[in-house]
Scaffold this active site. Structure first.
Site, PDB file in Angstrom:
ATOM      1  N   ILE A 195       0.854  -1.192   0.000  1.00 19.51           N
ATOM      2  CA  ILE A 195       0.000   0.000   0.000  1.00 19.51           C
ATOM      3  C   ILE A 195       0.884   1.234   0.000  1.00 19.51           C
ATOM      4  O   ILE A 195       1.750   1.406   0.871  1.00 19.51           O
ATOM      5  CB  ILE A 195      -0.960  -0.003   1.212  1.00 19.51           C
ATOM      6  CG1 ILE A 195      -1.853  -1.258   1.131  1.00 19.51           C
ATOM      7  CG2 ILE A 195      -1.817   1.277   1.219  1.00 19.51           C
ATOM      8  CD1 ILE A 195      -2.954  -1.340   2.162  1.00 19.51           C
ATOM      9  N   ALA A 254       4.890   4.039   2.453  1.00 13.64           N
ATOM     10  CA  ALA A 254       4.266   2.812   1.942  1.00 13.64           C
ATOM     11  C   ALA A 254       4.493   1.699   2.961  1.00 13.64           C
ATOM     12  O   ALA A 254       5.270   1.863   3.906  1.00 13.64           O
ATOM     13  CB  ALA A 254       4.903   2.404   0.617  1.00 13.64           C
ATOM     14  N   LYS A 255       3.806   0.610   2.799  1.00 12.67           N
ATOM     15  CA  LYS A 255       4.083  -0.570   3.617  1.00 12.67           C
ATOM     16  C   LYS A 255       3.623  -1.788   2.846  1.00 12.67           C
ATOM     17  O   LYS A 255       2.690  -1.711   2.042  1.00 12.67           O
ATOM     18  CB  LYS A 255       3.315  -0.501   4.938  1.00 12.67           C
ATOM     19  CG  LYS A 255       3.890  -1.390   6.007  1.00 12.67           C
ATOM     20  CD  LYS A 255       5.118  -0.730   6.597  1.00 12.67           C
ATOM     21  CE  LYS A 255       5.613  -1.358   7.845  1.00 12.67           C
ATOM     22  NZ  LYS A 255       6.474  -0.409   8.575  1.00 12.67           N
ATOM     23  N   GLY A 256       4.273  -2.914   3.121  1.00 10.46           N
ATOM     24  CA  GLY A 256       3.863  -4.172   2.510  1.00 10.46           C
ATOM     25  C   GLY A 256       3.655  -5.207   3.584  1.00 10.46           C
ATOM     26  O   GLY A 256       4.183  -5.086   4.697  1.00 10.46           O
ATOM     27  N   ASP A 293      10.909  -5.172   7.952  1.00  8.51           N
ATOM     28  CA  ASP A 293       9.982  -4.822   9.035  1.00  8.51           C
ATOM     29  C   ASP A 293       9.828  -6.096   9.876  1.00  8.51           C
ATOM     30  O   ASP A 293      10.720  -6.953   9.838  1.00  8.51           O
ATOM     31  CB  ASP A 293       8.656  -4.313   8.450  1.00  8.51           C
ATOM     32  CG  ASP A 293       7.850  -3.528   9.475  1.00  8.51           C
ATOM     33  OD1 ASP A 293       8.174  -2.370   9.723  1.00  8.51           O
ATOM     34  OD2 ASP A 293       6.895  -4.094  10.046  1.00  8.51           O
TER      35      ASP A 293
END
Ligand code: GLU
Length: 411
Positions: free
Chosen positions: A56, A101-103, A142
């Protein structure tokens, strides 16, 4: 409470403080682009298991989207969106040229073999690689991902686009990673604590620290606080439980113990405790350094017994718990200030890759200290001037920067 609702409610408070227009609130709270993919993985026994993955991109007004990828059973759409949003505020607050953003992949990586993990990573990268790139969106480690996972992402991305080290950060040093990147989140937390300690009269040397979580963030933080700042780390924990020693834990010994995949509670030189007990230990600094949503009204916000909460994890405190801590006069150093050392050194890694020039570890640490201290000072001054919490002040600074970039680009 989901990660998305946590950041939404924090955002409104700060947006009111800076009188943000309604249309800008809408832009800043909704994601730029969301990608959800199926990730079919061939398991070692021959079966195919299908996982769900997300990337995202919350905002890219100030630069390429930036943020980690986590592997966790709770990594669903709302959690990844909340974390992507925090990345936008984090990069803006540090004033580094990235968006947020992050996944995430909804998976318990502890149940996968190393080969399954590699296949999962490669397949996930293939499916999202269309939205990645050094000037588009740059992943990093992360929760439950590390330098090895980043190496697979680099290999997969480069096999399609040619050798592109700047496409991902947090890589192994031998593959273009930056010196000091792995410890950077812990080191950044220590620098912020050092400043806070001086400003608010809680000398770090000899002070009592409790850390929830002993992974990449908590482990390095404990080592640095004890080794470089002379603090006394009296308790730490992991998923299985905690360990306490009032005269200070032997952190190098404990790190060697956990490197052999043993739980901290089995460490001999201390007393084993349950995870709930950890929150009640009287201390100066309490650092949640694992997952989100762990300080809540229902569980521990009223019994926490510390001088300051330092958010090493992303969104560890629910908004109601935040209010309780405020009422109780316990200040909170918010996540996107305290734990921004990781993405800050990711920025140095990206810059080194683009310049094909390597910095020394000392240079990385020096720059990190300067960047995070400057951000801290801005937050401290605004909090004082407006009579608000550090969190609200940090939000106000970050969202004004992102709003300005949006306006200048024509929105
Ligand atoms: N996952 C880390 C964070 O939450 C680092 C992100 C990055 O380096 O891009 O800040």
């Amino acid at each position: 409470m989901s990660g998305k609702s946590i950041v939404e409610s924090q955002f409104e408070r700060a947006a009111d403080l800076v009188n943000l227009d309604a249309y800008m609130r809408r832009i800043l709270m909704s994601p730029f682009r969301e990608v959800q993919v199926e990730v079919p993985v061939r398991m070692d026994d021959g079966r195919i298991e299908v996982f769900t993955g997300y990337r995202i991109q919350h905002n890219g007004a100030r630069g390429p989207c930036k943020g980690g990828i986590r592997y966790h059973p709770d990594a669903d759409h709302d959690e990844v969106l909340g974390l992507a949003t925090i990345m936008t505020w984090k990069t803006a607050l540090m004033d580094i040229p990235f968006g947020g953003a992050k996944g995430g992949v909804t998976v318990d990586p502890k149940k996968l073999s190393k080969l399954e993990l590699e296949r999962l990573t490669r397949r996930f990268t293939q499916r999202i690689s269309i939205v990645l790139g050094p000037y588009r969106d740059v992943p990093a480690p992360d929760v439950n991902t590390n330098a090895q996972v980043m190496a697979w992402i680099l290999d997969e991305y480069s096999s399609r686009h040619g050798y592109t080290p700047a496409a991902v950060t947090g890589k192994p040093v031998s593959l273009g990673g930056s010196l000091g990147r792995e410890e950077a989140t812990g080191r950044g937390i220590m620098y912020v604590m050092t400043e806070y300690a001086r400003d608010f009269g809680i000398p770090l040397k000899g002070s009592r620290v409790v850390i929830q979580g002993f992974g990449n963030v908590g482990g390095h933080l404990a080592r640095l606080l004890q080794g470089e700042a002379g603090a006394k780390v009296i308790a730490v924990s992991d998923v299985a439980g905690g360990i306490v020693n009032e005269s200070g834990l032997d952190i190098p010994g404990l790190l060697a113990h956990t490197a052999a995949r043993k739980p901290v509670s089995e460490w001999k030189a201390g007393k084993a405790i349950g995870n709930e007990q950890l929150w009640t230990i009287p201390c100066d600094w309490l650092v949640p350094a694992a997952l989100g949503g762990v300080i809540t009204k229902e569980s521990n916000a009223r019994v926490i017994d510390c001088k300051v909460v330092v958010e090493g994890a992303n969104e560890p405190t629910t908004p109601t718990a935040d209010l309780i801590l405020e009422e109780r006069g316990i200040p909170v150093i918010p996540d996107f200030l305290a734990n921004a050392g990781g993405v800050t050194v990711s920025y140095y890694e990206w810059a080194q890759n683009l310049q094909q020039y390597r910095w020394t570890h000392e240079q990385v640490n020096r720059e990190l200290q300067a960047t995070i201290t400057k951000a801290y000072t801005g937050v401290r001054d605004l909090a004082k001037q407006k009579g608000v919490t550090f969190r609200t002040a940090a939000y106000a600074i970050a969202l004004q920067r992102v709003a300005e970039a949006e306006r200048l680009r024509g929105n």
